[in-house]
Design an enzyme around this catalytic site. Sequence first.
Site, mmCIF file in Angstrom:
data_model
loop_
_atom_site.group_PDB
_atom_site.id
_atom_site.type_symbol
_atom_site.label_atom_id
_atom_site.label_comp_id
_atom_site.label_asym_id
_atom_site.label_seq_id
_atom_site.Cartn_x
_atom_site.Cartn_y
_atom_site.Cartn_z
ATOM 1 C CG HIS A 144 -5.036 8.122 6.303
ATOM 2 N ND1 HIS A 144 -5.362 7.630 5.063
ATOM 3 C CD2 HIS A 144 -4.391 7.111 6.947
ATOM 4 C CE1 HIS A 144 -4.937 6.376 4.967
ATOM 5 N NE2 HIS A 144 -4.344 6.045 6.088
ATOM 6 C CG HIS A 199 -1.232 6.082 2.202
ATOM 7 N ND1 HIS A 199 -0.523 4.896 2.254
ATOM 8 C CD2 HIS A 199 -2.182 5.972 3.165
ATOM 9 C CE1 HIS A 199 -1.035 4.105 3.179
ATOM 10 N NE2 HIS A 199 -2.029 4.738 3.759
ATOM 11 N NE ARG A 257 -3.682 2.478 0.528
ATOM 12 C CZ ARG A 257 -3.448 3.654 -0.033
ATOM 13 N NH1 ARG A 257 -2.406 3.827 -0.844
ATOM 14 N NH2 ARG A 257 -4.243 4.673 0.192
#
Length: 390
Positions: free
Chosen positions: A103, A101, A98
Amino acid sequence: MGTFQRREFLAGAATFAAAATAALSGVREADAGDTSFMNNVPDPLLAGKDLPTFKFALEKSKGKVIGKNSASEATVEQLPISKGIAGVTMRLAPGGMRELHWHATAAEWAFVNEGRVRTTVIQPNGQSETNDFAPGDVWYFPRGHAHMLECLGDKPCHFILIFDNGYFSEFGTFSVTDWISVTPKPLVAKNLGIPESALEGFPKKEVYFAQGAVPPEKQSTPLQGWNQSPVTHKFKLLEQQPHRIYEGGREWRVDSTNFPISTTVTGIILELEPGALRELHWHPSADEWQYVLEGKISVTMFGSGGRHRIETLEKGDVGYIPQGYGHSIENVGDRKCRILIGFNSGVYETIDLSQWIAGNPVDVLATNFSQPASLIEKFPRKDVFIADKS
């Protein structure tokens, strides 16, 4: 009162009235992930004659699949009652990642169910941490802290992600390839110190799941060298002794008291023997999100005004109980069940029915229930927490 004062008064009154009307009509600009605002404004979904469903079949739902990597989510879109917590089930194949990134609107808490996972995370002060996780381990990444997740070893991994905001979507995260692909190349080249031509081979859109070789068993050194965070993002939950053991089950618990970085999420693994009951209770300061790891359970929810609902959850299903709502969990299967439970608070709080009853004198209870004192004397005199099948 002068003309100017009168206008000022009327303007102030109008502003107050507009704010009050907005609140009563359910306009809730601050509710997502803001625990200080919880339940200050009535939720129209919970104000009806009947309670809404609080169950969602997460593992049977359609999600994102790229190669052998997949993710499905439960947010307010899939389960409208779940305004305070969202959840994701994610599977990575060997070599699956994944991608990097962050959030913007939620912290991430995770429980590893199968396989092994490696993560990297960086903090605003530049400190980073690389960790390897096995089944039963937990991680927590504060809101806005950039990270990556990859499958470690030659077997697939499965983990459950819990976010402290029900409006958050895993598929709306800020991914590094998405960002770089839409930013002008001269700017990216200047930022990374590479020729603009070197960017031609970069992804042209968000990768989300990257696929590569199985990572080395030994952790690789970051480009900046090791600049380790003194506060760890990892907790070995199931390596600890259970928080409590009863004839009818066991409970493991992790919150900020034993995992200091986890300031907005508490996690519990609850095991119940067949017929055992996690007694009637409520949580005064948090919503509850449930994921059935094994077995079959019956969950009740009480919403005041004579409203009551029962849902049956099986392996892979999600349940959700709003803050302050009464509920119970009973193992209705023929074997031991295991439930992952998350709360959007860094400190665990509960009030159990038996605990509440035991905190009152016999004469008060006899009057309240219109029953003789001889019956009241048979009630539990301490917190039961888990009642066994007998």
